[in-house]
Write a protein that holds these residues in place. Sequence first.
Motif, PDB file in Angstrom:
ATOM      1  N   LEU A  91     -13.660  13.492   0.366  1.00  0.00           N
ATOM      2  CA  LEU A  91     -13.838  12.484  -0.675  1.00  0.00           C
ATOM      3  C   LEU A  91     -14.008  11.132   0.006  1.00  0.00           C
ATOM      4  CD1 LEU A  91     -11.283  13.078  -3.525  1.00  0.00           C
ATOM      5  CD2 LEU A  91     -13.651  12.473  -3.825  1.00  0.00           C
ATOM      6  N   LEU A 115       4.241  10.159  -5.312  1.00  0.00           N
ATOM      7  CA  LEU A 115       4.088   9.027  -4.403  1.00  0.00           C
ATOM      8  C   LEU A 115       5.419   8.816  -3.703  1.00  0.00           C
ATOM      9  CD1 LEU A 115       2.508   5.571  -5.257  1.00  0.00           C
ATOM     10  CD2 LEU A 115       4.757   5.695  -4.197  1.00  0.00           C
ATOM     11  N   ASN A 172       2.745   3.325   1.199  1.00  0.00           N
ATOM     12  CA  ASN A 172       3.154   4.558   0.551  1.00  0.00           C
ATOM     13  C   ASN A 172       2.202   5.681   0.923  1.00  0.00           C
ATOM     14  OD1 ASN A 172       0.981   5.007  -1.480  1.00  0.00           O
ATOM     15  ND2 ASN A 172       1.741   3.105  -2.397  1.00  0.00           N
ATOM     16  N   PHE A 203     -17.188  11.111  -8.301  1.00  0.00           N
ATOM     17  CA  PHE A 203     -15.999  10.900  -9.124  1.00  0.00           C
ATOM     18  C   PHE A 203     -15.783   9.419  -9.373  1.00  0.00           C
ATOM     19  CE2 PHE A 203     -14.093  15.029  -9.482  1.00  0.00           C
ATOM     20  CZ  PHE A 203     -14.526  15.724  -8.372  1.00  0.00           C
ATOM     21  N   GLN A 256       0.542   9.231  -0.927  1.00  0.00           N
ATOM     22  CA  GLN A 256       0.422   9.935  -2.202  1.00  0.00           C
ATOM     23  C   GLN A 256      -0.168  11.325  -1.970  1.00  0.00           C
ATOM     24  OE1 GLN A 256      -1.633   7.401  -5.065  1.00  0.00           O
ATOM     25  NE2 GLN A 256      -1.053   5.591  -3.876  1.00  0.00           N
ATOM     26  N   ILE A 260     -14.862   7.036  -0.380  1.00  0.00           N
ATOM     27  CA  ILE A 260     -14.982   5.929  -1.316  1.00  0.00           C
ATOM     28  C   ILE A 260     -16.336   5.259  -1.138  1.00  0.00           C
ATOM     29  CG2 ILE A 260     -13.922   4.203   0.208  1.00  0.00           C
ATOM     30  CD1 ILE A 260     -12.562   3.084  -2.375  1.00  0.00           C
ATOM     31  N   PHE A 275      -8.448   9.974 -11.993  1.00  0.00           N
ATOM     32  CA  PHE A 275      -9.821  10.403 -11.758  1.00  0.00           C
ATOM     33  C   PHE A 275     -10.473  10.955 -13.015  1.00  0.00           C
ATOM     34  CE2 PHE A 275     -10.778  10.361  -7.204  1.00  0.00           C
ATOM     35  CZ  PHE A 275      -9.542  10.048  -6.683  1.00  0.00           C
ATOM     36  N   GLY A 276     -11.795  10.766 -13.086  1.00  0.00           N
ATOM     37  CA  GLY A 276     -12.595  11.497 -14.047  1.00  0.00           C
ATOM     38  C   GLY A 276     -12.817  12.914 -13.551  1.00  0.00           C
ATOM     39  N   THR A 333      -5.067  -3.582  -7.387  1.00  0.00           N
ATOM     40  CA  THR A 333      -5.345  -3.265  -5.995  1.00  0.00           C
ATOM     41  C   THR A 333      -4.345  -4.012  -5.124  1.00  0.00           C
ATOM     42  OG1 THR A 333      -7.042  -3.204  -4.291  1.00  0.00           O
ATOM     43  CG2 THR A 333      -7.058  -5.122  -5.714  1.00  0.00           C
ATOM     44  N   GLY A 334      -3.879  -3.353  -4.102  1.00  0.00           N
ATOM     45  CA  GLY A 334      -2.939  -4.006  -3.197  1.00  0.00           C
ATOM     46  C   GLY A 334      -1.490  -3.756  -3.532  1.00  0.00           C
ATOM     47  N   GLY A 335      -1.209  -3.045  -4.618  1.00  0.00           N
ATOM     48  CA  GLY A 335       0.177  -2.796  -4.982  1.00  0.00           C
ATOM     49  C   GLY A 335       0.756  -1.614  -4.242  1.00  0.00           C
ATOM     50  N   ALA A 336       2.051  -1.641  -4.019  1.00  0.00           N
ATOM     51  CA  ALA A 336       2.698  -0.557  -3.276  1.00  0.00           C
ATOM     52  C   ALA A 336       2.846   0.703  -4.119  1.00  0.00           C
ATOM     53  CB  ALA A 336       4.064  -1.010  -2.789  1.00  0.00           C
ATOM     54  N   TYR A 337       2.627   0.598  -5.412  1.00  0.00           N
ATOM     55  CA  TYR A 337       2.846   1.751  -6.283  1.00  0.00           C
ATOM     56  C   TYR A 337       1.556   2.225  -6.915  1.00  0.00           C
ATOM     57  CZ  TYR A 337       7.407  -0.232  -5.671  1.00  0.00           C
ATOM     58  OH  TYR A 337       8.523  -0.762  -5.112  1.00  0.00           O
ATOM     59  N   GLU A 338       0.467   1.719  -6.406  1.00  0.00           N
ATOM     60  CA  GLU A 338      -0.838   2.025  -6.979  1.00  0.00           C
ATOM     61  C   GLU A 338      -1.148   3.512  -6.897  1.00  0.00           C
ATOM     62  OE1 GLU A 338      -3.846  -0.441  -5.346  1.00  0.00           O
ATOM     63  OE2 GLU A 338      -5.445   0.978  -5.700  1.00  0.00           O
ATOM     64  N   LYS A 339      -1.647   4.082  -7.950  1.00  0.00           N
ATOM     65  CA  LYS A 339      -2.133   5.454  -7.911  1.00  0.00           C
ATOM     66  C   LYS A 339      -3.420   5.530  -8.709  1.00  0.00           C
ATOM     67  CE  LYS A 339       0.618   7.216 -11.779  1.00  0.00           C
ATOM     68  NZ  LYS A 339       1.677   8.181 -12.182  1.00  0.00           N
ATOM     69  N   LEU A 340      -4.215   6.518  -8.368  1.00  0.00           N
ATOM     70  CA  LEU A 340      -5.543   6.653  -8.942  1.00  0.00           C
ATOM     71  C   LEU A 340      -5.566   7.687 -10.063  1.00  0.00           C
ATOM     72  CD1 LEU A 340      -7.656   6.753  -5.666  1.00  0.00           C
ATOM     73  CD2 LEU A 340      -7.396   4.833  -7.211  1.00  0.00           C
ATOM     74  N   TYR A 370      -2.265  14.416  -4.081  1.00  0.00           N
ATOM     75  CA  TYR A 370      -3.060  14.718  -5.256  1.00  0.00           C
ATOM     76  C   TYR A 370      -3.428  16.195  -5.239  1.00  0.00           C
ATOM     77  CZ  TYR A 370      -3.853   9.695  -6.018  1.00  0.00           C
ATOM     78  OH  TYR A 370      -3.691   8.350  -6.264  1.00  0.00           O
ATOM     79  N   TYR A 391     -16.195   7.541  -5.977  1.00  0.00           N
ATOM     80  CA  TYR A 391     -16.030   8.361  -4.792  1.00  0.00           C
ATOM     81  C   TYR A 391     -17.120   9.427  -4.783  1.00  0.00           C
ATOM     82  CZ  TYR A 391     -11.250   6.741  -3.731  1.00  0.00           C
ATOM     83  OH  TYR A 391     -10.145   5.994  -3.389  1.00  0.00           O
ATOM     84  N   TYR A 443      -1.563   5.065   2.070  1.00  0.00           N
ATOM     85  CA  TYR A 443      -2.030   3.810   1.485  1.00  0.00           C
ATOM     86  C   TYR A 443      -1.321   2.619   2.118  1.00  0.00           C
ATOM     87  CZ  TYR A 443      -2.693  -0.014  -1.736  1.00  0.00           C
ATOM     88  OH  TYR A 443      -2.992  -1.250  -2.258  1.00  0.00           O
TER      89      TYR A 443
END
Lengths: 110, 115
Positions: B43, A48, A31, B90, A33, B45, B106-107, B97-104, A35, B35, A92
């Motif tokens: 940015l 996404l 995917n 950050f 994304q 990691i 942030f602080g 982790t490793g998912g196709a729909y993962e999103k972050l 931000y 980060y 990603y």
Amino acid sequence: SQQGEEDPQALSIQEGENATMNCSYKTSINNLQWYRQNSGRGLVHLILIRSNEREKHSGRLRVTLDTSKKSSSLLITASRAADTASYFCAPYSSASKIIFGSGTRLSIRP
Amino acid sequence: DTAVSQTPKYLVTQMGNDKSIKCEQNLGHDTMYWYKQDSKKFLKIMFSYNNKELIINETVPNRFSPKSPDKAHLNLHINSLELGDSAVYFCASSQDTGGAYEKLFFGSGTQLSVL
């Protein structure tokens, strides 16, 4: 791991106009994304798009993805002053981490 | 309630000192990250923890040591601070982790200035 590269680095437009930002990447993805980062703040997830999708909409945002060209674009329609921010893309894949570039700094002129 | 909170927001210190930045997330996420954003806004990691275990450790000097007492917390301790450590740090979290729909998520960042 791979990094998205945003283009242009900076963009200044009049309020009400549309803003288009581009992102290129190097290897296959699951995917991509986008931000947004307001000054002095953390990044906020906008949208996404999965590798099997070509276009996605969310409010005034439109994202396209061309996996053959390894590129994506983010369109913000009818821009507002509050859209002033930096925008980052994050390609990603399960084999990599989410790595960001330096972003596109968008300024909206009143 | 802030989803990902980090403290302090600003940290000004002398070269050679040791300092810590704390991060907590109340989202129930499994994975947390640190980060570093440099003056050119890149940015990078630094670390990633999944359920208190280190899964990503980029090429970061060993003066930087992350500590995860539980999956809701990931603190960053920095020894012998150097001028080049000045940046905004950050913390972020994601569901897995490793998912196709993962999103972050942030602080709001910690601006570290080493004098």
